[in-house]
Motif scaffolding. Structure first.
Motif, mmCIF file in Angstrom:
data_model
loop_
_atom_site.group_PDB
_atom_site.id
_atom_site.type_symbol
_atom_site.label_atom_id
_atom_site.label_comp_id
_atom_site.label_asym_id
_atom_site.label_seq_id
_atom_site.Cartn_x
_atom_site.Cartn_y
_atom_site.Cartn_z
ATOM 1 N N ALA A 158 13.547 30.474 -58.698
ATOM 2 C CA ALA A 158 14.708 30.534 -59.586
ATOM 3 C C ALA A 158 14.551 31.659 -60.600
ATOM 4 N N GLY A 159 15.672 32.246 -61.010
ATOM 5 C CA GLY A 159 15.646 33.296 -62.010
ATOM 6 C C GLY A 159 15.443 32.749 -63.412
ATOM 7 N N ASP A 160 14.996 33.615 -64.308
ATOM 8 C CA ASP A 160 14.748 33.199 -65.691
ATOM 9 C C ASP A 160 16.043 33.042 -66.477
ATOM 10 N N ALA A 161 16.927 34.016 -66.367
ATOM 11 C CA ALA A 161 18.131 34.028 -67.193
ATOM 12 C C ALA A 161 19.022 32.801 -66.987
ATOM 13 N N PRO A 162 19.288 32.349 -65.750
ATOM 14 C CA PRO A 162 20.176 31.192 -65.588
ATOM 15 C C PRO A 162 19.672 29.920 -66.264
ATOM 16 N N ALA A 163 18.356 29.792 -66.462
ATOM 17 C CA ALA A 163 17.806 28.572 -67.065
ATOM 18 C C ALA A 163 17.663 28.682 -68.575
ATOM 19 N N SER A 164 17.978 29.838 -69.148
ATOM 20 C CA SER A 164 17.732 30.028 -70.579
ATOM 21 C C SER A 164 18.570 29.080 -71.438
ATOM 22 N N GLU A 165 19.847 28.906 -71.092
ATOM 23 C CA GLU A 165 20.687 28.022 -71.898
ATOM 24 C C GLU A 165 20.242 26.568 -71.784
ATOM 25 N N ARG A 166 19.739 26.171 -70.615
ATOM 26 C CA ARG A 166 19.234 24.802 -70.456
ATOM 27 C C ARG A 166 18.040 24.564 -71.359
ATOM 28 N N VAL A 167 17.155 25.560 -71.442
ATOM 29 C CA VAL A 167 15.977 25.408 -72.298
ATOM 30 C C VAL A 167 16.391 25.349 -73.762
ATOM 31 N N MET A 168 17.279 26.239 -74.182
ATOM 32 C CA MET A 168 17.701 26.264 -75.577
ATOM 33 C C MET A 168 18.442 24.987 -75.953
ATOM 34 N N ALA A 169 19.156 24.398 -74.998
ATOM 35 C CA ALA A 169 19.873 23.154 -75.283
ATOM 36 C C ALA A 169 18.921 21.986 -75.517
ATOM 37 N N ARG A 170 17.694 22.090 -75.023
ATOM 38 C CA ARG A 170 16.712 21.022 -75.194
ATOM 39 C C ARG A 170 15.951 21.126 -76.512
ATOM 40 N N VAL A 171 16.130 22.213 -77.243
ATOM 41 C CA VAL A 171 15.492 22.345 -78.559
ATOM 42 C C VAL A 171 16.253 21.464 -79.534
ATOM 43 N N LEU A 172 15.670 20.342 -79.907
ATOM 44 C CA LEU A 172 16.331 19.375 -80.781
ATOM 45 C C LEU A 172 15.268 18.667 -81.615
ATOM 46 N N VAL A 173 15.310 18.898 -82.915
ATOM 47 C CA VAL A 173 14.338 18.301 -83.838
ATOM 48 C C VAL A 173 15.109 17.507 -84.886
ATOM 49 N N PRO A 174 15.092 16.173 -84.814
ATOM 50 C CA PRO A 174 15.842 15.369 -85.792
ATOM 51 C C PRO A 174 15.199 15.412 -87.168
ATOM 52 N N ARG A 175 16.006 15.154 -88.178
ATOM 53 C CA ARG A 175 15.502 15.048 -89.548
ATOM 54 C C ARG A 175 14.972 13.640 -89.779
ATOM 55 N N THR A 176 13.882 13.535 -90.529
ATOM 56 C CA THR A 176 13.357 12.207 -90.843
ATOM 57 C C THR A 176 14.248 11.499 -91.860
ATOM 58 N N GLY A 177 14.972 12.255 -92.665
ATOM 59 C CA GLY A 177 15.920 11.667 -93.599
ATOM 60 C C GLY A 177 17.336 11.814 -93.082
ATOM 61 N N SER A 178 18.257 12.123 -93.983
ATOM 62 C CA SER A 178 19.648 12.329 -93.581
ATOM 63 C C SER A 178 19.834 13.763 -93.109
ATOM 64 N N GLY A 179 20.888 13.983 -92.363
ATOM 65 C CA GLY A 179 21.189 15.319 -91.869
ATOM 66 C C GLY A 179 21.171 15.392 -90.362
ATOM 67 N N ARG A 180 21.806 16.411 -89.853
ATOM 68 C CA ARG A 180 21.877 16.616 -88.413
ATOM 69 C C ARG A 180 20.547 17.122 -87.866
ATOM 70 N N PRO A 181 20.258 16.855 -86.593
ATOM 71 C CA PRO A 181 19.050 17.426 -85.983
ATOM 72 C C PRO A 181 19.138 18.945 -85.960
ATOM 73 N N ARG A 182 18.002 19.592 -86.082
ATOM 74 C CA ARG A 182 17.988 21.042 -86.019
ATOM 75 C C ARG A 182 17.891 21.477 -84.561
ATOM 76 N N THR A 183 18.814 22.294 -84.145
ATOM 77 C CA THR A 183 18.863 22.763 -82.757
ATOM 78 C C THR A 183 18.891 24.284 -82.669
ATOM 79 N N ARG A 184 18.853 24.959 -83.806
ATOM 80 C CA ARG A 184 19.078 26.409 -83.799
ATOM 81 C C ARG A 184 17.896 27.149 -84.416
ATOM 82 N N PRO A 185 17.153 27.907 -83.620
ATOM 83 C CA PRO A 185 16.093 28.754 -84.191
ATOM 84 C C PRO A 185 16.702 29.876 -85.028
ATOM 85 N N THR A 186 15.874 30.511 -85.840
ATOM 86 C CA THR A 186 16.345 31.666 -86.591
ATOM 87 C C THR A 186 16.351 32.916 -85.715
ATOM 88 N N THR A 187 15.332 33.024 -84.831
ATOM 89 C CA THR A 187 15.184 34.191 -83.965
ATOM 90 C C THR A 187 14.698 33.742 -82.596
#
Length: 285
Positions: A158-187
């Protein structure tokens, strides 16, 4: 003790209580001992039947691996560990993305042609044939300290590029307090295989800075078009020097011999072992 090392101290505050809350029914074998049995098997790449007697029954360890992979227990534990690290401000959100090909042992072949119903098992079992023979490809996103944030597995060709969005969609870090989970890296740092307009547009829409070099054919095509080719995409050569973090993360995962060579027939079993290795990398931070 047996090569994997005792896990009680590392998982006492994260894994075991959480597993106890997730499991219902009759009394189960000790979860930490079962986790250590699974870790021993994949660190040594030994057959299940060679599991040392002090780590319990190999049938129990194998069934628990599949059960936790199917119901998402491993992902929940990894998410909880990431949430704790984020609370401690210990996640570097300069994320690197890459893939690694893992050769498949002959024992990995022979699973049913179609994935089992209700198991989230792909029909191809993430097992394909490339130049080196049967293989699986791990698509990985790692933080700036060479620790895994998210991954998925596909067939080896399989190619690398087609799977990139699937990998980025799995980046999900919930907050221990209130607030939405963080899903967006800075870079996001990636090599030339990820240099496509679709990937750059996807990152731009999510307000993520892309540090991806252009391959020579894209540069030549843009120059031949003159003004119609537009401006070249921005590229920070100094920031790109950090891209080796994802390769170092891959090397850490492949220190487990059972992950460096795939012997599992089912993709969910192999991915479950990847989750366990990632959990241990984060708990030892």
């Amino acid at each position: 003790m047996t090569g994997a090392g005792p896990l009680e101290d590392e998982l006492a505050n994260r894994g075991n209580p959480m597993l106890a809350d997730l499991v219902r029914g009759r009394r189960w074998a000790d979860h930490c001992r079962t986790l250590e049995a699974i870790a021993w098997k994949y660190r040594t790449s030994s057959p299940w039947r060679d599991l040392p007697a002090e780590l319990g029954s190999f049938q129990t360890a194998h069934k628990r691996l599949i059960r936790w992979a199917v119901d998402g227990t491993r992902e929940k534990i990894l998410t909880a560990v990431l949430a704790t690290a984020d609370t401690d401000d210990d996640i570097d959100w300069t994320v690197s993305v890459d893939s690694a090909v893992v050769g498949a042992h002959q024992h990995a072949a022979g699973a049913p042609q179609k994935g089992a119903a209700g198991r989230s098992e792909p029909d191809d079992h993430a097992l394909g044939r490339s130049r080196g023979g049967l293989s699986t490809k791990i698509h990985l996103a790692a933080d700036g300290h060479a620790r895994p944030l998210a991954f998925t597995v596909t067939v080896g060709q399989a190619g690398d590029a087609p799977a990139s969005e699937r990998v980025m969609a799995r980046v999900l870090v919930p907050r221990t307090g209130s607030g939405r989970p963080r899903t967006r890296p800075t870079t996001v740092l990636a090599d030339r295989a990820y240099s496509s307009r679709a990937i750059r547009d996807h990152l731009r829409r999510r307000h993520i800075r892309a540090v991806i070099p252009q391959p020579s054919d894209q540069i030549g095509h843009r120059r031949r078009r003159g003004r119609r080719g537009g401006r070249p995409p921005g590229f920070d050569a100094d920031a790109y020097k950090q891209r080796n973090t994802v390769e170092r993360c891959t090397n850490r995962l492949k220190q487990w011999r059972g992950l460096a060579t795939r012997c599992d027939k089912l993709a969910i079993a192999y991915q479950g072992a990847l989750h366990l290795a990632a959990i241990l990398i984060w708990t030892r931070r």
